[in-house]
Design an enzyme around this catalytic site. Structure first.
Site, short mmCIF file in Angstrom:
data_model
loop_
_atom_site.label_atom_id
_atom_site.label_comp_id
_atom_site.label_asym_id
_atom_site.label_seq_id
_atom_site.Cartn_x
_atom_site.Cartn_y
_atom_site.Cartn_z
N GLY A 259 117.81 63.30 60.92
CA GLY A 259 117.94 63.67 59.51
C GLY A 259 118.87 64.85 59.29
O GLY A 259 119.76 64.81 58.43
N HIS A 295 112.95 71.87 54.89
CA HIS A 295 112.57 71.94 56.31
C HIS A 295 113.61 72.73 57.12
O HIS A 295 113.25 73.64 57.87
CB HIS A 295 112.42 70.51 56.85
CG HIS A 295 112.04 70.43 58.28
ND1 HIS A 295 110.74 70.24 58.70
CD2 HIS A 295 112.77 70.52 59.41
CE1 HIS A 295 110.70 70.22 60.02
NE2 HIS A 295 111.92 70.38 60.48
N GLU A 296 114.88 72.36 56.96
CA GLU A 296 115.91 73.04 57.77
C GLU A 296 116.00 74.51 57.36
O GLU A 296 116.18 75.39 58.21
CB GLU A 296 117.27 72.36 57.62
CG GLU A 296 117.29 70.86 57.93
CD GLU A 296 116.59 70.46 59.21
OE1 GLU A 296 116.56 71.25 60.16
OE2 GLU A 296 116.04 69.33 59.26
N HIS A 299 113.27 76.55 58.92
CA HIS A 299 113.48 76.81 60.34
C HIS A 299 114.14 78.17 60.58
O HIS A 299 114.06 78.71 61.68
CB HIS A 299 114.38 75.75 60.96
CG HIS A 299 113.65 74.60 61.58
ND1 HIS A 299 112.57 74.76 62.40
CD2 HIS A 299 113.86 73.25 61.52
CE1 HIS A 299 112.15 73.57 62.82
NE2 HIS A 299 112.91 72.63 62.30
#
Ligand code: B3K
Ligand code: ZN
Length: 853
Positions: A259, A295-296, A299
């Site tokens: 993804g 999400h990224e 991180h």
């Protein structure tokens, strides 16, 4: 095949040497790309006499130690260099050919642009290095390339220099002040459209935000940008975490194995998770973009600032970051619907993985190919484990744990144990038994029996837990399971709602002063990733659908009611009796359809009855044909029993313009079309009048349940309309892949030759072949084995082209134990054929050999 060795967590050793600083220089020139790496190496183990570096498919043209040529040996894909210097400068010049790199790992080309993917072990395809996450270095990067073809030259951190070189070439230099492991390195060079914006952090720093997309796609980048800004604001408000560089870049590329990737300051994304406008993307796509961008971004703290000591600890960053992105989506939209989606991933995919040959703990003990462990277990079960800690500690305790984790470990590479220790120390909650969730694989079964003593007015639940053995682990210990339950009175009143800790193999919960037998809502909100075994009656489930306080519990009850009815009919079929549907079930669905107050997206979830795959997951062995017949029968009976209500609801929703309404409308349409062809006209009209992709695709998907002329003609209209938009053509490929029918494979084989398909692009492969194997079980499991053949041929081709993708789409083939003997035989034969390939990749070897063991 070459000897493959597994690596074990128990063998972990700190590195003998580390690299504190690396200056990389790239001369990008097609097949002759040159990489110069100047590393400052420091010995950390005084007795070490050899520096051992990782490398793959590299040609070394120069190697210097402190500026002097030095001897080295290439040993089994590693480079050995003898030296007893305590610190030195190492210069290595390598040549590589990014155009020939079809595995899409390391430095490769995507549609004319250079890009990189280094996690997990791709950096070693760029230069010889200590390619392990516990070696953290400060990077500076110089990129040189042709200016016209590659006007943008990007890497991590801040841009510190640039200039023209003559000859039509130019260069840019980047510096990343934060020490990082090699897997977070990134480089992109290409020509893009650029969407720019900015975000002011809570402490008042201005961050430049940039989204790079293929030329002509700028109008499709706005949702990704908006999602990024929301993510940044949310991480500040909910987790008190602020961004740390002056620039944040996202580049969308068409050739990508997964993804997206969280490289420091320079995320590389699959176009699927960036590009969207309402004509070409569905509501689900919009939601996917928001969640992956989040999400990224998340991180940056959970993964980049604090990273993993070794790859066995992957869930340290992935489980935690999935939990954070799930919370983000829930705070942005419907908490219940987001939770239902997460539960479905666990029940359909993770339980399947846990009961198959690849069963592993969220912190695996052994690994052959790390890329095989980016799994639903490490990610999604990992997130459930974090969620259980959140349940046990509460939001406040959990946030105190996060704070302690960052205070202790910012800038370090740590273990899952370090994370749990921070949670424990900050909250005072004892998590010693809880830690077993990290080391134990398999799905626990939680069996609950109820008893009511009218005289004593006591209600008793006997709870027992048992985790069946898995191929990787025969002994299982009792786990610490948070059991969230509600007791509901016959008039619908909530009598009690509480989380209990189940820690023993068997324990009792006794509730006094119960004037009547309550209905228990068990494992509310799916408070632990376990299989719940409780013998609910139809009345009890209907009671829960009506009165449970939790919307998720209402949905769980409806799904359980439906599943029970299907399995009942499978038994009838086996006994050669006719199938039957309890009228109370039809009435319950009717009641929901008439309930205008019920959230539409939630009702849509209820009406998307458990899929064949979900049902297969509920049992050890399955008669697929009987199961499919029973499921179809039940849906048809419910739909015809509710036909008027479905049509009325459908009509009322037709003109509403929100995602919940569209989801419900499409769920109604799907049921109506499954029941009778007479409703095809509704789908046709919806397709023709659609002004957004959710409506167009909803109509096509509803029609796609059965072969028909209308289906064929609308699919070809769709194809003509979208021929130039690959991401939409992927949807078209998936519709073909998921259409039922005995001779699907003939049609799909032809489609592999279609211009919309290509074996070299992972999105195309997943959309056609991956979707067929994973989401069209009846065609995939055709008794003649044609489905298995088709998948096997594709896997053989991909084994040399792109092993990561091959190993991903093989999943349904290795999970053969649930099927009948004939099918198992065919599936095994297909796996034997793959295992015998002379050049079998490590990725496939690991999965296939485990399946056949
Ligand atoms: N960390 C990456 C996944 C890398 C996969 C390597 N095979 C994306 C993510 O989880 O955010
Ligand atoms: Zn991640």
């Amino acid at each position: 095949m070459a000897q493959v060795k597994a690596k074990y967590l128990k063998d972990y050793r700190a590195p003998d040497h580390t690299i504190t600083q690396v200056d990389l220089s790239f001369v990008l020139d097609g097949a002759n790309t040159q990489v110069t790496a100047v590393s400052q190496v420091r010995r950390v183990n005084d007795t070490a006499k050899t520096l051992v570096l990782d490398g793959e498919s590299l040609t070394v043209s120069q190697l210097l130690v402190n500026g002097q040529a030095h001897e080295y040996r290439e040993v089994e894909g590693q480079l050995h260099l003898d030296t007893d210097l305590a610190s030195f400068e190492l210069t290595i010049v390598t040549q590589l050919d990014p155009q020939a790199n079809l595995a899409l790992e390391g430095l490769y080309m995507s549609d004319g642009a250079y890009c990189t993917q280094c996690e997990a072990e791709g950096f070693r395809r760029i230069t010889y290095f200590l390619d392990r996450p516990d070696v953290l270095a400060v990077y500076s990067v110089r990129i040189e390339a042709d200016k016209a073809a590659f006007p943008y030259l990007l890497s991590n951190g801040n841009r510190v220099d640039s200039g023209d070189l003559g000859n039509g070439r130019h260069f840019v230099c980047w510096q990343d002040p934060f020490p990082k492991p090699a897997y977070l390195f990134a480089l992109v060079a290409g020509d893009f459209d650029l969407l720019s914006d900015s975000f002011t952090t809570k402490s008042g720093r201005e961050v430049a935000l940039q989204v790079f997309v293929d030329k002509g796609n700028l109008h499709k980048a706005h949702h990704a940008m908006l999602s990024l800004k929301k993510s940044m604001a949310w991480d500040e408000s909910r987790f008190d975490l602020e961004y740390d560089l002056d620039i944040y870049m996202i580049v969308a590329v068409d050739f990508f194995n997964m993804g997206a990737m969280e490289n420091k300051g320079l995320n590389v994304f699959n176009t699927k998770y960036v590009l969207a406008d309402k004509d070409s993307a569905t509501d689900e796509d919009y939601h996917g973009i928001e969640s992956v961008v989040g999400h990224e971004y998340f991180h940056n703290w959970t993964g980049n600032r604090v990273t993993c000591r070794d790859w066995f600890q992957l869930s340290l960053k992935e489980g935690l970051t999935v939990f954070r992105d799930q919370e983000f989506s829930s705070d942005m939209g419907s908490r219940a619907v987001n939770r239902i989606h997460a539960i479905k991933v666990i029940k359909n995919q993770q339980f399947a993985e846990d009961s198959g040959p690849m069963a592993h703990a969220i912190r695996p003990d052994s690994v052959i190919e790390m890329n095989n462990f980016y799994t639903v277990t490490v990610y999604n079960k990992g997130a459930e484990v974090i969620r259980m800690m959140h349940t046990l500690l509460g939001e406040q305790g959990f946030q105190a744990g996060m704070k302690c984790y960052f205070e202790r470990h910012d800038g370090q590479a740590v273990t899952c144990d370090d994370f749990v220790a921070a949670m424990e120390d900050a909250s005072g909650v004892d998590l010693s038994q809880f830690r077993r969730w990290y080391s134990q694989s398999g799905t626990p079964e939680l069996t609950i029996l109820e008893a009511y003593d009218a005289d004593k007015q006591a209600y008793r639940l006997t709870v027992s837990q048992h985790t069946p053995a898995t191929p990787d682990q025969s002994e299982k210990l009792p786990l610490h399971i948070p059991l969230d339950l509600e007791l509901i009175a016959s008039d619908g009143r909530s009598l009690l709602s509480q989380v209990f800790s189940v820690t023993e193999t068997e324990q009792e919960l006794v509730f006094s002063e119960m004037a009547e037998r309550p209905v228990p809502s068990l494992l509310q909100n799916f408070s632990a990733p376990v299989r719940l075994k409780f013998d609910y009656s139809v009345e009890q489930l209907i009671h829960l659908m009506r009165y449970a306080s939790s919307e998720v519990a209402k949905w769980e009850a409806s799904a359980a009611l439906f599943s029970q009815a299907v399995w009942g009919n499978v038994e009838h079929l086996k006994a050669q009796q006719s199938m039957y549907v309890d009228p109370r079930l039809v009435d319950a669905v009717k009641g929901l359809l008439l309930d205008e107050a019920l959230d539409k997206a939630l009702l849509a979830e209820v009406l998307n009855f458990p899929s064949l795959n979900t049902l297969v997951e509920q049992v050890g062995q399955v008669d697929l044909d009987a199961l499919a017949a029973a499921r179809e029968f039940l849906i048809e009976e419910i739909a015809s029993g509710c036909e008027d209500e479905l049509v009325a609801r459908y009509r009322e929703l037709a003109s509403q313009d929100d995602a919940g309404a569209r989801a419900l409308k499409n769920a109604c349409l799907t049921l109506l079309l499954q029941m009778s062809d007479a409703h095809q006209v509704l789908a046709q009209r919806q397709y023709e009048q659609a002004n957004n992709m959710t409506d167009s695709l909803g109509a096509l998907a509803a029609l796609n349940q059965e072969a028909s002329q209308l289906r064929d003609s609308l699919l070809s209209d769709f194809q003509q309309k979208w021929a130039d938009t690959p991401l939409v053509m992927d949807k078209w490929l998936t519709l073909h892949a998921c259409c039922p029918g005995e001779d699907r494979v003939t049609a799909l084989r032809e489609l592999t030759l279609h211009s919309a398909f290509s074996f070299s692009n992972p999105n195309r492969v997943r959309s056609l072949i991956g979707a067929f194997a994973a989401a069209n079980p009846l065609s995939f499991h055709q008794p003649d084995g044609s489905g298995y053949r088709f998948l096997t041929e594709a896997i053989i081709k991909l084994n040399t082209l792109n092993p990561q993708v091959a190993a991903r789409i093989i999943t349904p083939l290795i999970q053969f134990k649930k099927f009948d003997e004939q099918r198992q035989k065919l599936m095994r034969a297909a796996l034997e054929e793959i295992l015998a390939l002379p050049d079998l990749s490590k990725d496939l070897y690991e999965k296939v050999s485990k399946a056949l063991a």
